[in-house]
Motif scaffolding. Structure first.
Motif, PDB file in Angstrom:
ATOM      1  N   ASN A  27       8.647   2.833   3.601  1.00 23.34           N
ATOM      2  CA  ASN A  27       8.613   4.011   4.457  1.00 23.34           C
ATOM      3  C   ASN A  27       9.267   5.208   3.775  1.00 23.34           C
ATOM      4  O   ASN A  27       8.671   6.285   3.680  1.00 23.34           O
ATOM      5  CB  ASN A  27       9.299   3.700   5.785  1.00 23.34           C
ATOM      6  N   GLU A  28      10.475   5.034   3.293  1.00 28.34           N
ATOM      7  CA  GLU A  28      11.209   6.146   2.676  1.00 28.34           C
ATOM      8  C   GLU A  28      10.479   6.705   1.462  1.00 28.34           C
ATOM      9  O   GLU A  28      10.364   7.925   1.302  1.00 28.34           O
ATOM     10  CB  GLU A  28      12.613   5.693   2.273  1.00 28.34           C
ATOM     11  N   VAL A  43       2.580  11.861   6.310  1.00 27.00           N
ATOM     12  CA  VAL A  43       2.640  10.424   6.098  1.00 27.00           C
ATOM     13  C   VAL A  43       3.319   9.799   7.312  1.00 27.00           C
ATOM     14  O   VAL A  43       4.380  10.248   7.733  1.00 27.00           O
ATOM     15  CB  VAL A  43       3.449  10.063   4.830  1.00 27.00           C
ATOM     16  N   GLU A  44       2.684   8.786   7.870  1.00 23.83           N
ATOM     17  CA  GLU A  44       3.299   7.980   8.921  1.00 23.83           C
ATOM     18  C   GLU A  44       3.225   6.532   8.465  1.00 23.83           C
ATOM     19  O   GLU A  44       2.154   6.040   8.097  1.00 23.83           O
ATOM     20  CB  GLU A  44       2.562   8.140  10.248  1.00 23.83           C
ATOM     21  N   PHE A  45       4.361   5.867   8.457  1.00 23.77           N
ATOM     22  CA  PHE A  45       4.401   4.466   8.056  1.00 23.77           C
ATOM     23  C   PHE A  45       4.620   3.627   9.305  1.00 23.77           C
ATOM     24  O   PHE A  45       5.578   3.832  10.038  1.00 23.77           O
ATOM     25  CB  PHE A  45       5.531   4.225   7.042  1.00 23.77           C
ATOM     26  N   VAL A  46       3.730   2.684   9.549  1.00 26.42           N
ATOM     27  CA  VAL A  46       3.800   1.823  10.724  1.00 26.42           C
ATOM     28  C   VAL A  46       4.401   0.488  10.278  1.00 26.42           C
ATOM     29  O   VAL A  46       3.767  -0.264   9.548  1.00 26.42           O
ATOM     30  CB  VAL A  46       2.405   1.606  11.343  1.00 26.42           C
ATOM     31  N   GLU A  47       5.632   0.236  10.711  1.00 32.19           N
ATOM     32  CA  GLU A  47       6.306  -0.990  10.267  1.00 32.19           C
ATOM     33  C   GLU A  47       6.511  -2.010  11.367  1.00 32.19           C
ATOM     34  O   GLU A  47       6.919  -3.135  11.082  1.00 32.19           O
ATOM     35  CB  GLU A  47       7.639  -0.661   9.605  1.00 32.19           C
ATOM     36  N   VAL A  81       5.463   4.871  -6.806  1.00 31.52           N
ATOM     37  CA  VAL A  81       5.905   4.310  -5.520  1.00 31.52           C
ATOM     38  C   VAL A  81       5.120   3.041  -5.204  1.00 31.52           C
ATOM     39  O   VAL A  81       5.693   2.020  -4.832  1.00 31.52           O
ATOM     40  CB  VAL A  81       5.770   5.352  -4.384  1.00 31.52           C
ATOM     41  N   ALA A  82       3.809   3.102  -5.349  1.00 34.75           N
ATOM     42  CA  ALA A  82       2.974   1.932  -5.049  1.00 34.75           C
ATOM     43  C   ALA A  82       3.322   0.753  -5.948  1.00 34.75           C
ATOM     44  O   ALA A  82       3.437  -0.382  -5.473  1.00 34.75           O
ATOM     45  CB  ALA A  82       1.498   2.298  -5.186  1.00 34.75           C
ATOM     46  N   ASP A  83       3.510   1.013  -7.228  1.00 34.28           N
ATOM     47  CA  ASP A  83       3.810  -0.063  -8.175  1.00 34.28           C
ATOM     48  C   ASP A  83       5.208  -0.652  -7.985  1.00 34.28           C
ATOM     49  O   ASP A  83       5.442  -1.808  -8.329  1.00 34.28           O
ATOM     50  CB  ASP A  83       3.670   0.426  -9.614  1.00 34.28           C
ATOM     51  N   THR A  84       6.126   0.133  -7.443  1.00 34.50           N
ATOM     52  CA  THR A  84       7.516  -0.315  -7.286  1.00 34.50           C
ATOM     53  C   THR A  84       7.800  -0.895  -5.912  1.00 34.50           C
ATOM     54  O   THR A  84       8.456  -1.925  -5.788  1.00 34.50           O
ATOM     55  CB  THR A  84       8.476   0.860  -7.552  1.00 34.50           C
ATOM     56  N   TYR A  85       7.314  -0.230  -4.868  1.00 35.23           N
ATOM     57  CA  TYR A  85       7.725  -0.567  -3.502  1.00 35.23           C
ATOM     58  C   TYR A  85       6.649  -1.224  -2.637  1.00 35.23           C
ATOM     59  O   TYR A  85       6.962  -1.702  -1.548  1.00 35.23           O
ATOM     60  CB  TYR A  85       8.226   0.689  -2.782  1.00 35.23           C
ATOM     61  N   VAL A  86       5.398  -1.228  -3.093  1.00 27.75           N
ATOM     62  CA  VAL A  86       4.321  -1.752  -2.251  1.00 27.75           C
ATOM     63  C   VAL A  86       3.601  -2.935  -2.912  1.00 27.75           C
ATOM     64  O   VAL A  86       3.675  -4.060  -2.423  1.00 27.75           O
ATOM     65  CB  VAL A  86       3.313  -0.644  -1.867  1.00 27.75           C
TER      66      VAL A  86
END
Length: 99
Positions: A27-28, A43-47, A81-86
């Motif tokens: 999210n962050e 950006v909205e992150f749905v967790e 971000v995608a490669d590190t956190y997702v």
């Protein structure tokens, strides 16, 4: 305006106790891309989806125009971000883009 929605499931080997920490980092870091990636407006992150959901988390973004999706996908900040956190933690990606 274009909406880009991506949903993922966590990999089976991800422990339940680790998921809140991973969701927070996703999210962050995904939210921080607004202002860094040209054309990315929100950006909205749905967790915390409700139990009837088929995926664990989702990203709902708005971009200025359809061509901005490719810019977003290739932008170095997004890739980092995608490669590190997702990507290390998720599987079964589903995507829907619409105007």
């Amino acid at each position: 305006m274009v909406h880009h929605i991506v949903m993922w499931k966590f990999k089976p080997e991800i422990e339940e106790a680790k998921k809140p920490e991973l969701k927070k980092a996703m999210n962050e870091n995904l939210s921080a891309l607004v202002g860094k990636v040209p054309g990315l407006l929100t950006v909205e992150f749905v967790e915390d989806p409700i139990p009837s959901s088929t995926h664990d988390v989702a990203l709902v973004t708005t971009l200025e125009k359809a061509e901005d999706i490719a810019v977003y996908a290739a932008h170095p900040a997004h890739v980092a971000v995608a490669d590190t956190y997702v990507r290390p933690y998720v599987t079964e990606r589903a995507c829907l883009d619409y105007e």
